[in-house]
Design an enzyme around this catalytic site. Structure first.
Site, mmCIF file in Angstrom:
data_model
loop_
_atom_site.group_PDB
_atom_site.id
_atom_site.type_symbol
_atom_site.label_atom_id
_atom_site.label_comp_id
_atom_site.label_asym_id
_atom_site.label_seq_id
_atom_site.Cartn_x
_atom_site.Cartn_y
_atom_site.Cartn_z
ATOM 1 N N GLN A 126 -29.092 -48.046 51.265
ATOM 2 C CA GLN A 126 -28.198 -47.653 52.358
ATOM 3 C C GLN A 126 -27.972 -46.145 52.347
ATOM 4 O O GLN A 126 -27.424 -45.616 51.383
ATOM 5 C CB GLN A 126 -26.868 -48.403 52.206
ATOM 6 N N SER A 129 -23.555 -42.169 52.681
ATOM 7 C CA SER A 129 -22.754 -41.096 52.080
ATOM 8 C C SER A 129 -23.541 -39.806 51.953
ATOM 9 O O SER A 129 -24.751 -39.825 51.720
ATOM 10 C CB SER A 129 -22.252 -41.527 50.704
ATOM 11 N N GLU A 244 -21.110 -56.290 54.978
ATOM 12 C CA GLU A 244 -21.050 -56.028 53.538
ATOM 13 C C GLU A 244 -19.866 -56.736 52.903
ATOM 14 O O GLU A 244 -19.922 -57.143 51.740
ATOM 15 C CB GLU A 244 -20.950 -54.520 53.294
#
Length: 388
Positions: A126, A129, A244
């Site tokens: 993923q 960030s 998630e």
């Protein structure tokens, strides 16, 4: 369709028959802070699950799943945890990207990417960030520009779990020059094995390297590998975060309960339970775990309706804080023994690893501070925090 209990019994029987032989030694392997353990063997186990039709059970049958109901999915995760089966290696593809593509992907994207996830042939990570952004997912500097039949991606992502084991990354990038915050973002599927991609593992307190820095320097992905329309990346990314925090949290709590029961047993053996303050903290840990479970069951109503409600953010604060405090309690139960290693090669024991790794629980997947802001501003309607 079978009932929840029939489904539960079928999967429990399959686990009992298959977590044997060469797979028997994988029980309890992997997990937070221990993702490096027997990775290749756990990958083989998960492919064995896929061959028997036990991956992606909640996906619609047309995409390779079993079309399991919410109740059946909860039973699946609980039985998997109760069997002490090895930590999954395909969680990000199965639980995050797959449902996102089912909801937002094109028929061509589903045909290309879903079967390899079901078969555990391609692993995903993923790309959200970024450095200096913390949990502020809208503070995206990674950019992507259209160049003919490709998107060209430049920027950096950080804390990217399992990127060093993955072949693909779903990346939130800024595709509209001059846009700010949530606007102008797109959700791209980017291969990690091409030129212009560098992955650097980050050593953690535990000495392991579960997450990474990922650098994109003119990395390319095909134009059709955008999920949703250009500029709709925020909406798609938020849906992924909703998936998630889905039904797998019930299985997570089975693991938490096992940790707590083991800690209580340790406290009884080494005499720590004779301390009334320790007994009080153990009792508080038990009631806290019951609170977490009740909130998770409330959250399932939102999952069944299509997406988790505010209970998802509440639950994240609860379980992350609880687990961090359990690690601190473990050190109190161990006393001075918690400060030493057992000799060469001086590896951490399970309690020391829990204490160190659980420090990150309140940071990743949305820090406690960010979750409190979300609850305050978006659920309770309080005035927004003053920002520069």
């Amino acid at each position: 369709m079978s009932t929840v209990e029939e489904f539960r019994a079928e999967f429990r029987g399959w686990l009992a028959a298959n977590l044997t032989g060469s797979f028997a030694g994988l029980r309890g392997r992997g997990g937070p802070g221990r993702e490096h353990e027997a990775f290749a063997e756990r990958l083989g186990w998960e492919r064995h699950m896929a061959a028997s039709g036990w991956t992606c059970v909640g996906w619609p049958e047309e995409y390779g799943g079993r079309g399991a109901s919410i109740g059946q999915q909860v039973a699946f995760h609980e039985e998997y945890a109760l069997a002490d089966a090895p930590a999954r290696v395909n969680h990000i593809g199965e639980q995050l990207l797959g449902p996102t593509l089912v909801a937002f992907g094109t028929p061509a994207q589903r045909a290309r990417f879903l079967p390899p996830i079901v078969a555990v042939e391609e692993l995903w990570c993923q790309g959200y960030s970024e450095p200096d952004a913390g949990s502020d997912l809208a503070n995206v500097r990674t950019r992507a520009e259209r160049d003919g039949e490709d998107w060209v991606v430049t920027g950096q992502k950080v804390w990217t779990s399992l990127a060093h084991e993955a072949q693909w990354c779903f990346v939130v990038a800024r595709t509209e020059p001059g846009s700010t915050r949530h606007r102008g973002l797109s959700y791209l599927l980017v291969p990690l094995d091409g030129p212009g991609v560098e992955i650097r593992p980050i050593a953690q307190l535990t000495g392991t390297c579960e997450f990474n820095e990922v650098f994109f320097d003119g990395a390319r992905t095909r134009a059709e590998h955008i999920v949703g329309a250009p500029g709709e990346g925020w909406r798609v990314a938020m849906a992924t975060l909703g998936f998630e925090r889905g039904v797998s949290t019930l299985g997570q709590q089975v693991g938490f309960r096992r940790e707590l029961e083991s800690l209580i047993a340790l406290a009884r053996r080494n005499g720590a339970a004779d301390d009334p303050l320790i007994r009080d903290r153990l009792a508080r840990a038990w009631t806290g775990l019951e609170t977490i479970r009740c909130n998770a069951l409330r959250m399932l109503d939102g999952v069944a309706a299509g997406a988790p409600g505010p209970e998802a953010s509440i639950g994240k604060i609860f379980w992350a804080t609880w687990h961090r405090e359990l690690g601190e309690l473990a050190m109190s139960v161990l006393g001075a023994d918690g400060l030493t290693a057992a000799g060469p090669p001086y590896e951490l024991d399970d309690w020391q690893r829990l204490f160190l790794f659980s420090r990150s629980d309140t940071i990743y997947a949305g820090s406690n501070e960010i979750q409190r802001n979300i609850i305050a501003e978006r659920v309770l309607g309080l005035p927004k925090e003053i920002r520069p």
